[in-house]
Scaffold this motif. Sequence first.
Motif, PDB file in Angstrom:
ATOM      1  N   ALA A 276      -0.352  -0.262  -5.241  1.00  0.00           N
ATOM      2  CA  ALA A 276      -0.924   0.618  -4.222  1.00  0.00           C
ATOM      3  C   ALA A 276      -2.258   1.185  -4.693  1.00  0.00           C
ATOM      4  CB  ALA A 276       0.057   1.743  -3.899  1.00  0.00           C
ATOM      5  N   GLU A 277      -2.344   1.486  -5.979  1.00  0.00           N
ATOM      6  CA  GLU A 277      -3.587   2.049  -6.520  1.00  0.00           C
ATOM      7  C   GLU A 277      -4.724   1.032  -6.461  1.00  0.00           C
ATOM      8  OE1 GLU A 277      -0.649   2.160  -7.986  1.00  0.00           O
ATOM      9  OE2 GLU A 277      -0.175   4.300  -7.762  1.00  0.00           O
TER      10      GLU A 277
ATOM     11  N   SER B 246       0.811  -1.215   0.000  1.00  0.00           N
ATOM     12  CA  SER B 246       0.000   0.000   0.000  1.00  0.00           C
ATOM     13  C   SER B 246       0.845   1.265   0.000  1.00  0.00           C
ATOM     14  CB  SER B 246      -0.951   0.005   1.210  1.00  0.00           C
ATOM     15  OG  SER B 246      -0.262  -0.338   2.399  1.00  0.00           O
ATOM     16  N   ASP B 247       2.164   1.118   0.170  1.00  0.00           N
ATOM     17  CA  ASP B 247       3.079   2.252   0.078  1.00  0.00           C
ATOM     18  C   ASP B 247       3.601   2.334  -1.352  1.00  0.00           C
ATOM     19  OD1 ASP B 247       5.074   4.134   0.198  1.00  0.00           O
ATOM     20  OD2 ASP B 247       6.323   3.056   1.642  1.00  0.00           O
TER      21      ASP B 247
ATOM     22  N   THR C 193      -5.522   0.382   3.055  1.00  0.00           N
ATOM     23  CA  THR C 193      -4.474   1.407   3.198  1.00  0.00           C
ATOM     24  C   THR C 193      -3.251   0.892   3.943  1.00  0.00           C
ATOM     25  OG1 THR C 193      -5.543   2.214   5.217  1.00  0.00           O
ATOM     26  CG2 THR C 193      -6.156   3.291   3.138  1.00  0.00           C
ATOM     27  N   ASP C 194      -3.358  -0.297   4.535  1.00  0.00           N
ATOM     28  CA  ASP C 194      -2.241  -0.904   5.264  1.00  0.00           C
ATOM     29  C   ASP C 194      -2.222  -2.385   4.910  1.00  0.00           C
ATOM     30  OD1 ASP C 194      -0.424  -1.978   7.060  1.00  0.00           O
ATOM     31  OD2 ASP C 194      -1.100  -0.763   8.759  1.00  0.00           O
TER      32      ASP C 194
ATOM     33  N   LYS D 266      -5.843   0.669  -2.859  1.00  0.00           N
ATOM     34  CA  LYS D 266      -6.606   1.844  -2.436  1.00  0.00           C
ATOM     35  C   LYS D 266      -8.045   1.757  -2.915  1.00  0.00           C
ATOM     36  CE  LYS D 266      -6.273   6.888  -2.280  1.00  0.00           C
ATOM     37  NZ  LYS D 266      -5.493   8.067  -2.740  1.00  0.00           N
ATOM     38  N   GLU D 267      -8.239   1.249  -4.128  1.00  0.00           N
ATOM     39  CA  GLU D 267      -9.592   1.091  -4.663  1.00  0.00           C
ATOM     40  C   GLU D 267     -10.400   0.093  -3.843  1.00  0.00           C
ATOM     41  OE1 GLU D 267      -9.165  -0.019  -8.722  1.00  0.00           O
ATOM     42  OE2 GLU D 267      -8.462   1.968  -9.391  1.00  0.00           O
ATOM     43  N   GLN D 268      -9.688  -0.868  -3.232  1.00  0.00           N
ATOM     44  CA  GLN D 268     -10.361  -1.867  -2.386  1.00  0.00           C
ATOM     45  C   GLN D 268     -10.513  -1.390  -0.942  1.00  0.00           C
ATOM     46  OE1 GLN D 268      -8.562  -5.844  -2.827  1.00  0.00           O
ATOM     47  NE2 GLN D 268      -7.603  -5.107  -4.717  1.00  0.00           N
ATOM     48  N   GLY D 269     -10.028  -0.174  -0.660  1.00  0.00           N
ATOM     49  CA  GLY D 269     -10.120   0.358   0.700  1.00  0.00           C
ATOM     50  C   GLY D 269      -9.033  -0.156   1.620  1.00  0.00           C
TER      51      GLY D 269
END
Length: 454
Positions: free
Chosen positions: A406-407, A362-363, A415-416, A410-413
């Motif tokens: 990471a993108e 996610s980074d 963030t970690d 992020k779309e899947q929610g």
Amino acid sequence: MKKPVLQAAALVLTVALLPATTSAISAVDANTYREMEQFMSVFDRVRNDYVDQVDDADLIKGAIEGMLGSLDPHSSFLDARDFDNLRTQTDGNYGGLGLSVTLEDGAVKVIAPFKDTPADKAGVKAGDYITHINGELIYGGTLDEAVEEMRGKPGTPISITIVRPGRDKPFDVTMDRAIIDLKPVTWEVKDQVGVISINSFSSDTGADVAAAIVGIDKSLGKKPLGYVLDLRSNPGGLLDEAVSVSDVFLSRGEIVSQRGRSKSDIERYFAKSGDAAGGLPIIVLIDAGSASASEIVAGALQDHHRGLVMGERSFGKGSVQTLLPLSNDSALRLTTARYYTPAGKSVQEGGIEPDINVPQLSDPDYKTRPRFRESDLRKHLINEVKLKDEVLEEDGKDDPRFTATAEELKEQGITDFQLHYALQTIGRLGPDGLKVAMNKAARKTGKKTVVAKN
């Protein structure tokens, strides 16, 4: 009072009692006195002939700092201002950014941002270099000066310029200072799993972890599926609290040993009866910012097969510092011992290798951003068992299953990703499956099985 710490006046000379002649000892003393005479000669020349008048206290402090700086990166002299900074960081409640920083070749380098602080939320990362504060160059100044500039009244804006390895150009990050309340332990429940985050090892951290387990049980109204112990970006702290945290999850056996210069100078720490987690599965999350006390906990749970370690190889700080007071407002922080995991392994330089390497997908910078570790520090202690260069330079191959960007996450929610994967693992495997996974990891890596005994 001597206080063992795991982070980062008076002159005491110890003479070993060896079977030597009086003349040999006298020769050693004579050589030492000649060196001291040379030092006093330089001191006198500087204070009398330097182009500007200099303060004697500043010269002496510089000499002390130079002497300690020739030893290792973690031995240092603490004057009144350093003591004040140390107390401020321990007590919290100061206006700042929430960064742990060091000075490298005149540049301010980020060791790690503390979780949920302005720096963390603004995306400052371990390994970043801070070159400017509010447009003013800070390169070449002292670390204390940089820290004081970053602190200020809560709510006031500040802009820092960052050079991040892997990026072509420096960039500015603007944020507002905030009250930095250094809570050592926080907890939450996610997907029926208790997530315990340890941010630092200060007073009562062990008790706070035990209280977190009780709070998680009450919140769910039952026992969770297991626990995630998050030690990422935790720079360490007090040795006693690392032992206390480990003891929360271990019911017997050695937790850690520390060994000084002499072969007989060994101190061992053991777990007391009782596992507050009731044997439920534990996943320990670590990364390159997990240092010293964090590595003691991760190493103890890993060696006892009590927890599955996930994430990235840890920082690799395997030394113990002791605070030796010199006066009411000064002290010597001196490296006095190395510490070893229950299996007898020193983590110095090499760190703790996770059972499962899980990248922080996610980074967006995780592939290009170099990891900053103990082995990168100038004059760091060398591991007594020589480590291969590839161990120090290579973080290991990631599991080929980890391919998401990471993108996409992020779309899947998500963030970690590391925490997400740990939660999924506990939910998927359960207590029995996690034990099988730990035993598999131990066999695959050849980890020594610890015989628990007091």
